[in-house]
Scaffold this motif. Structure first.
Motif, mmCIF file in Angstrom:
data_model
loop_
_atom_site.group_PDB
_atom_site.id
_atom_site.type_symbol
_atom_site.label_atom_id
_atom_site.label_comp_id
_atom_site.label_asym_id
_atom_site.label_seq_id
_atom_site.Cartn_x
_atom_site.Cartn_y
_atom_site.Cartn_z
ATOM 1 N N ASP A 57 79.739 -21.255 -26.785
ATOM 2 C CA ASP A 57 80.452 -22.844 -27.036
ATOM 3 C C ASP A 57 79.927 -23.698 -28.001
ATOM 4 O O ASP A 57 80.510 -24.845 -28.690
ATOM 5 N N ALA A 58 78.700 -23.956 -27.684
ATOM 6 C CA ALA A 58 77.683 -24.737 -28.773
ATOM 7 C C ALA A 58 77.145 -23.842 -30.343
ATOM 8 O O ALA A 58 77.484 -24.707 -31.325
ATOM 9 N N ALA A 59 78.106 -22.543 -30.486
ATOM 10 C CA ALA A 59 78.023 -22.860 -31.570
ATOM 11 C C ALA A 59 78.325 -22.527 -33.006
ATOM 12 O O ALA A 59 78.018 -23.157 -33.807
ATOM 13 N N PRO A 60 79.842 -22.763 -32.921
ATOM 14 C CA PRO A 60 80.511 -23.111 -33.508
ATOM 15 C C PRO A 60 80.152 -24.625 -33.986
ATOM 16 O O PRO A 60 80.647 -25.187 -35.300
ATOM 17 N N ALA A 61 79.820 -25.967 -32.971
ATOM 18 C CA ALA A 61 79.679 -27.146 -33.839
ATOM 19 C C ALA A 61 78.541 -27.093 -34.375
ATOM 20 O O ALA A 61 77.998 -27.553 -35.108
ATOM 21 N N GLY A 64 79.104 -24.668 -37.439
ATOM 22 C CA GLY A 64 79.267 -26.469 -38.390
ATOM 23 C C GLY A 64 79.452 -27.441 -39.356
ATOM 24 O O GLY A 64 79.349 -27.381 -40.166
ATOM 25 N N ALA A 65 78.277 -27.747 -38.995
ATOM 26 C CA ALA A 65 76.543 -28.753 -39.189
ATOM 27 C C ALA A 65 76.407 -27.995 -40.512
ATOM 28 O O ALA A 65 76.083 -28.575 -41.579
ATOM 29 N N LEU A 66 76.601 -26.892 -40.556
ATOM 30 C CA LEU A 66 75.941 -26.289 -41.367
ATOM 31 C C LEU A 66 76.846 -25.901 -42.909
ATOM 32 O O LEU A 66 76.139 -26.408 -44.146
ATOM 33 N N LYS A 82 87.126 -25.448 -38.438
ATOM 34 C CA LYS A 82 88.307 -24.559 -38.511
ATOM 35 C C LYS A 82 87.210 -23.062 -39.098
ATOM 36 O O LYS A 82 87.447 -21.634 -38.293
ATOM 37 N N VAL A 83 87.015 -23.255 -40.315
ATOM 38 C CA VAL A 83 85.361 -21.615 -40.451
ATOM 39 C C VAL A 83 84.396 -21.120 -39.467
ATOM 40 O O VAL A 83 84.505 -20.341 -39.254
ATOM 41 N N ALA A 84 84.152 -22.497 -39.351
ATOM 42 C CA ALA A 84 82.990 -22.472 -38.019
ATOM 43 C C ALA A 84 83.223 -21.843 -36.926
ATOM 44 O O ALA A 84 83.399 -21.359 -36.717
#
Length: 141
Positions: A57-61, A64-66, A82-84
């Motif tokens: 749940d939190a990993a994509p955010a 994405g920030a990175l 989307k890539v994240a």
């Protein structure tokens, strides 16, 4: 047979994620997650371990920030979210065995599980070497 983690201390569960492409750079070369994280000045295995501990749940955010900070892949400027999300699906998740969580905690702690055994063997070899040198330098009588 020797433990394969001695030669490669990084968790193999992370390989699929770290070797995935984030897109092509300005020269047309594929850039991997590993390369992206390294170019951002991060330890790729440590960052992957932290993403695993964050969960799906939190990993994509976080990813994405990175990716939003990474400027070498032009397509990421508009599509990093989307890539994240797509890349985070490649993070290991095996709740039954807990292997990815153990691998992640090993990387985050900075201590591979076999390092104590390796250091013990090195210490024993050093002591034996010292005994051989000191024992062999007698007066010769």
């Amino acid at each position: 047979m020797a433990d394969p983690s001695v030669l490669n201390p990084h968790p193999p569960e992370f390989d699929q994620f770290l070797q995935a492409s984030v897109g092509a750079d300005q020269n047309g070369y594929a850039v991997t997650v590993l390369s992206t994280l390294a170019r951002l000045g991060l330890d790729p295995w440590r960052e992957t371990a932290e993403l695993v501990t964050l969960g799906r749940d939190a990993a994509p955010a976080r990813l994405g920030a990175l990716l939003a900070r990474f400027r070498d892949v032009p397509a990421l400027a508009s599509d990093h979210g989307k890539v994240a999300r797509d890349l985070s699906q490649l993070l290991p998740e095996d709740r039954a065995s807990g292997a990815p969580q153990r691998a992640a905690s090993t990387v985050v702690d900075g201590r591979p599980g076999t390092s104590g055994a390796i250091w013990a063997v090195i210490a024993i070899m050093f002591v034996l070497f010292q005994m051989f040198i000191v024992g062999g330098s007698g007066s010769g009588e």
